[in-house]
Design an enzyme around this catalytic site. Structure first.
Site, PDB file in Angstrom:
ATOM      1  N   SER A 183      38.865  30.770  37.650  1.00 29.61           N
ATOM      2  CA  SER A 183      38.834  31.983  38.474  1.00 29.61           C
ATOM      3  C   SER A 183      38.238  31.674  39.836  1.00 29.61           C
ATOM      4  CB  SER A 183      37.992  33.052  37.778  1.00 29.61           C
ATOM      5  OG  SER A 183      36.623  32.717  37.910  1.00 29.61           O
ATOM      6  N   LYS A 184      38.368  32.649  40.717  1.00 28.58           N
ATOM      7  CA  LYS A 184      37.829  32.504  42.061  1.00 28.58           C
ATOM      8  C   LYS A 184      36.321  32.261  41.986  1.00 28.58           C
ATOM      9  CE  LYS A 184      37.052  35.277  45.964  1.00 28.58           C
ATOM     10  NZ  LYS A 184      36.982  36.644  46.415  1.00 28.58           N
ATOM     11  N   ARG A 185      35.690  32.954  41.053  1.00 31.55           N
ATOM     12  CA  ARG A 185      34.224  32.806  40.920  1.00 31.55           C
ATOM     13  C   ARG A 185      33.835  31.392  40.510  1.00 31.55           C
ATOM     14  NH1 ARG A 185      34.895  37.666  38.861  1.00 31.55           N
ATOM     15  NH2 ARG A 185      34.943  36.825  36.765  1.00 31.55           N
TER      16      ARG A 185
END
Ligand code: GLU
Length: 506
Positions: A261-263
């Site tokens: 994910s982006k995180r």
């Protein structure tokens, strides 16, 4: 019957930056189209206006261009199947939804948001489907005259697909083989919204049909939608034209636990977007692989080998080679773990492989960003050839090449000062005198003279080689120091030694 022309599509929703997984989906579509002399279509799926983000479409197109995988048809380069934005095709979809209603495969549903909310709260695992459909406000449960009255009064309504009960739906995925679904587990998805916009499910099927898409490759996260799409192809009478499907495996977190994910990128310190993405809503700027110093060739090479191989050990491929060797069947079923070190290795290999001539504009940009101006392109090319094996990212060229253009602003004094002596100062003074007397510099001769002079003065060449490097470069890095001296030239070498002697003796 002649084979159907290969037409594939990348169909992103313009909801933000383009994630690695999205670019890989685009890449696999592109490669397949190239391999089969087909068309690669970009279709913007913007029917969900709530999730629409300004600028995302342009960003997607810029990313594909940067990667070198531009579509042959797109909203900005339309072909015979325009328009390529679903919002602009809005008027087209209703007729198909109505046809499904007429033929008993879909129905009008008049339930309000509040009513649906209440059901979700009151009924555990509520699903708008065969189990409850008859108890809700729709054209399957209400008498015909009531339905007619509601429609005549323009009562807000959606059109839902009528999922059949107790059926098993099967299709053949080019990567996964036979995949089956139980219809009882799938709810009656909305096909047409109250505002007349289609949902993704209806639009994707109608457009794949109208745009004559032969193969639909998309991320694994769309697999649960496949049964709805299969039924729509069948109910609309288009089953014979249905594209062949492949659901591409996910790109996983480095530890293999779940989707990247982006995180994760922010947490682990690597980009997940191809290029920098500015979110106008939050004001957040997320850097991408390009800004970090990846070459587009390396970026797509790395993405291609994330879950695909050509059956050999080869890992470095040009785009042409990829297009030539690519096959959907060689994509692994399992998710591919993202490995940032591997991505950097691929980039380093590409920097080594590319010529100075090819790299020069990108390196110029890196240097210009740091205020280093390049005047002579030939000089820059020579410098690039000399240092490129030491660069993993394009941004490394600043450290590895910057000192060929300007003398170091700072010195690694810790590496020099503790062992600095007057004898060493004297050595460099006489070295300057020697340099002044020679016409042109030659690396091998210079090295021999340097060593001979050191020994004459009772110094071990090894003891003064590092200070010499720090004088020219500023730190403990760079190619052979005599090559550097030859390239920056006699006068500049003298100036740098003089300047450094002041700093070393302070
Ligand atoms: N609009 C979908 C997306 O955002 C496309 C899925 C598909 O290719 O069917 O990825």
């Amino acid at each position: 019957m002649p084979d159907k022309r290969v037409r594939v599509r990348f169909a992103p929703s313009p909801t933000g930056g383009l994630h690695l997984g999205g670019v890989r989906t685009a890449l696999f579509n592109y490669l397949f189209a190239k391999k089969h002399n087909g068309d690669f279509v970009l279709r913007i799926e913007d029917t969900d206006q709530n999730r629409y983000v300004e600028g995302a479409e342009t960003y997607i197109i810029d990313c594909l261009n940067w990667c070198g995988i531009a579509p042959s048809e797109s909203p900005v380069t339309p072909g015979a199947f325009a328009p390529y934005r679903q919002s602009e095709r809005k008027s087209l979809y209703r007729q198909y939804a109505e046809k499904l209603v007429m033929e008993g495969h879909a129905y009008y549903a008049f339930d309000t948001t509040e009513e649906l909310e209440r059901n979700r709260k009151e009924i555990p695992n509520f699903q708008y489907g065969h189990a409850y459909r008859d108890t809700l406000r729709n054209s399957m449960s209400l008498p015909q005259h009531e339905v007619d009255a509601l429609l005549a009064a323009h009562e807000p309504h959606v059109i839902r697909i009528k999922m059949p009960a107790d059926e098993t739906i099967t299709f053949n995925d080019m990567i996964r083989g036979q995949v089956s679904f139980e219809t009882n587990l799938v709810d009656d998805k909305v096909l047409l919204k109250a505002d007349g916009m289609p949902t993704y499910h209806l639009a994707v099927v109608v457009d794949d049909y109208l745009m004559k898409i032969s193969h639909a490759f998309r991320g694994e996260e769309w697999l649960p939608s496949a049964p709805i799409h299969l039924l729509l192809w069948k109910y609309l009478g288009w089953a014979a034209d249905m594209p062949q499907w492949a659901h591409l495996p996910l790109i996983l977190k480095p530890d293999g636990h779940g989707k990247l994910s982006k995180r994760d990128g922010a947490r682990l310190g690597f980009p997940v977007y191809a290029m920098k993405w500015f979110d106008a809503k939050t004001g957040e700027l997320t850097p991408g692989f390009r800004e970090l110093g990846f070459l587009p060739e390396a970026f797509i090479n790395f993405l291609a080998i994330l879950g695909w191989n050509d059956g050999t050990e080869q890992e470095i491929f040009t785009l042409e080679e990829l297009a030539d060797k690519f096959s959907i069947e060689r994509i692994s079923k399992a998710g591919a773990k993202f490995d940032f070190e591997k991505a950097k290795w691929v980039n380093a290999e590409w920097i080594k492989k590319d010529s100075g001539e090819k790299l020069k504009d990108q390196v110029k940009e890196v240097l210009a960003d740091k205020g280093v101006k390049v005047i002579d392109d030939d000089y820059l090319i020579t410098v690039i050839e000399l240092v490129k094996d030491r660069c993993v990212l394009l941004s490394d060229f600043y450290q590895q090449a910057g000192y060929f253009f300007e003398s170091p602003a700072v010195y690694d004094l810790n590496a020099v000062k503790p062992k600095w002596t007057d004898v060493k100062t004297n050595f460099f003074k006489s070295f300057i005198t020697m340099l002044s007397s020679v016409e042109t510099l030659n690396a091998a001769e210079l090295e021999n003279t340097f060593k001979a002079m050191a020994e004459e003065q009772g110094l071990k060449p090894g003891d003064i080689m590092l200070p010499f490097r720090i004088m020219l470069v500023g730190g403990k890095f760079g190619p052979h120091v005599f090559d550097i001296a030859v390239l920056i030239g006699k006068d500049e070498t003298i100036t740098r030694i003089e300047k450094a002697l002041v700093a070393f003796n302070q």
